[in-house]
Every structure is written in structure tokens, then in C-alpha cells.
Design a protein around this motif. Structure first.
Motif, PDB file in Angstrom:
ATOM      1  N   SER A  38       2.168 -10.876   1.368  1.00 51.19           N
ATOM      2  CA  SER A  38       2.149  -9.277   2.545  1.00 51.19           C
ATOM      3  C   SER A  38       3.237  -9.115   2.308  1.00 51.19           C
ATOM      4  O   SER A  38       4.202  -8.154   2.623  1.00 51.19           O
ATOM      5  N   SER A  42       5.223  -5.540   0.539  1.00 53.28           N
ATOM      6  CA  SER A  42       5.913  -4.250   1.280  1.00 53.28           C
ATOM      7  C   SER A  42       7.639  -4.720   0.759  1.00 53.28           C
ATOM      8  O   SER A  42       8.239  -3.127   1.083  1.00 53.28           O
ATOM      9  N   VAL A 169       3.685  -5.981   8.079  1.00 50.67           N
ATOM     10  CA  VAL A 169       3.746  -5.212   9.251  1.00 50.67           C
ATOM     11  C   VAL A 169       4.731  -3.955   9.753  1.00 50.67           C
ATOM     12  O   VAL A 169       5.516  -3.114   9.643  1.00 50.67           O
ATOM     13  N   TRP A 173       6.502  -0.775   8.758  1.00 47.46           N
ATOM     14  CA  TRP A 173       6.037   0.383   9.453  1.00 47.46           C
ATOM     15  C   TRP A 173       7.445   0.871  10.475  1.00 47.46           C
ATOM     16  O   TRP A 173       7.826   2.264   9.992  1.00 47.46           O
ATOM     17  N   ILE A 179       2.140   1.566   7.496  1.00 46.66           N
ATOM     18  CA  ILE A 179       1.828   0.237   6.636  1.00 46.66           C
ATOM     19  C   ILE A 179       1.172  -0.356   5.302  1.00 46.66           C
ATOM     20  O   ILE A 179       0.606   0.660   5.156  1.00 46.66           O
TER      21      ILE A 179
END
Length: 211
Positions: A38, A42, A169, A173, A179
């Protein structure tokens, strides 16, 4: 050199390739990546870098943290996590390039791809475990935390995965206002892969290398 090095190396590379394909499938499912992927995913939107490159950079950071935590107990063979991470990152970038035309918008297909990614990843993990040469830096970091503070490895992995998801996250953000890469697929992956590995690992008992 370890006993049966060549077949164990082939097993390790095969496991890494399957795990990388699992990461690729989870990304194409558009339902969120696994916790360990993740952060690179991201940050690929934040820094405009490839997921594989960011995966390697994350492995380097994790190895450095291991060095700080273990001090003199950090052993030379733990540096082997670096080339393994580089190979893993390269596999991810190659597979992302090879499957760049894949697009999934039907939810049933997305769920199927997510579950398939969990299965492929679990098989890859089993092969890496059976190779018994070196693990990825994520597991190495959790093992170092377990060794340094006396926590159970499974608990370290659970909390570590939560921290990684939170980093992904909060970072996305804060910078992008949305997200990215964390959805129901992330939860499915976190719950399913470990359970699948526990069920499947005994079935790979035929891959036994006697010292």
C-alpha cells in the motif's frame, strides 16, 4: 554456499515472481493493494515513481531500521534482503508493464482478481519459505522488532501491517486529498493471505531440502 543452493534459488525466484504477480493483480483489481504494497503504491502517485522502485526504497529503509534495532546483532546475511528486494521490485515493474492494458470495472471481476491475487501471493510465500534462503525486508523488520522487544512475531506483523496502511492513507490524503490503494481488497488480503499460507504450506512438504 548453502546445501542445494541452485534449486533453492530457483524456488526463491519463483516465489518472488508469484508474489509480484499477486501485487500486480491486486493493483489491477482496483480494490486496494496488500498492506505491504500500500505504501509503494500510494507513493507512486505522490512522487511519480514506479511501484517497483519505491518497493526497493522501502526495503532499504526497512533494512536500515533493522540495523538500528539490532545493533551488533545485525548479521551480514541480513543484507541479502537488499538484492531480494531489488529482484522483487523489478518483477513488479516488469509485470505492471506487461499487464498495463488490463482494466477491470465490473465488481465481480474485481473481487475475483483480488481473491486470485491472494491465492497467488500465498503460493509465492510458501515457495519463499520452503526455499529457506532469505526473506523480504518486511518480514525481516518484523522479526527484528520481535527479537529486540520480545514481542510475538505474528503480533508484530499484524501491527506493522496496520502502520503501513495508515502511512499510505495519511500520506495520500495529505498530499493528494484522496485515499489511494486502500480499500476492501486491502482488508481481504490482510486476512486471507496468512490463512491461505497456513493451510497450504503443509502441502508443499515435498519441497524438502535435507542439510
Amino acid at each position: 554456499m548453502p546445501v542445494h543452493f541452485i534449486p533453492r534459488l530457483i524456488l526463491l525466484l519463483s516465489g518472488l515472481a508469484l508474489m509480484a504477480f499477486g501485487v500486480t493483480m491486486s493493483i489491477h483489481s482496483n480494490l486496494g493493494t496488500s498492506p505491504i504494497s500500500s505504501v509503494p503504491y500510494s507513493y507512486s502517485f505522490i512522487l511519480n515513481m514506479s511501484i517497483g522502485t519505491l518497493t526497493v526504497l522501502m526495503h532499504i529503509l526497512m533494512i536500515l531500521i533493522q540495523m538500528v534495532l539490532l545493533g551488533k546483532r545485525f548479521q551480514w546475511h541480513q543484507w541479502l534482503q537488499l538484492p531480494v528486494g531489488m529482484i522483487f521490485g523489478t518483477f513488479i515493474d516488469v509485470l505492471m508493464w506487461a499487464t498495463q492494458g488490463w482494466s477491470m470495472h465490473v465488481y465481480a471481476l474485481q473481487i475475483s482478481a483480488c481473491l486470485f491475487s491472494c491465492l497467488i501471493t500465498a503460493i509465492g510465500v510458501c515457495l519463499v519459505v520452503k526455499a529457506n534462503l532469505v526473506f523480504l525486508a518486511g518480514e525481516g523488520l518484523y522479526a527484528a522488532i520481535s527479537q529486540r522487544f520480545g514481542f510475538e512475531f505474528g503480533r508484530c506483523k499484524t501491527y506493522g501491517d496496520i502502520v503501513l496502511v495508515l502511512i499510505a492513507v495519511i500520506s495520500a490524503w495529505s498530499v493528494l486529498g484522496e485515499i489511494i490503494g486502500v480499500r476492501e481488497g486491502t482488508i481481504i488480503s490482510a486476512l486471507a493471505v496468512g490463512s491461505l499460507v497456513k493451510q497450504m504450506l503443509p502441502k508443499f512438504g515435498f519441497l524438502q531440502f535435507n542439510e
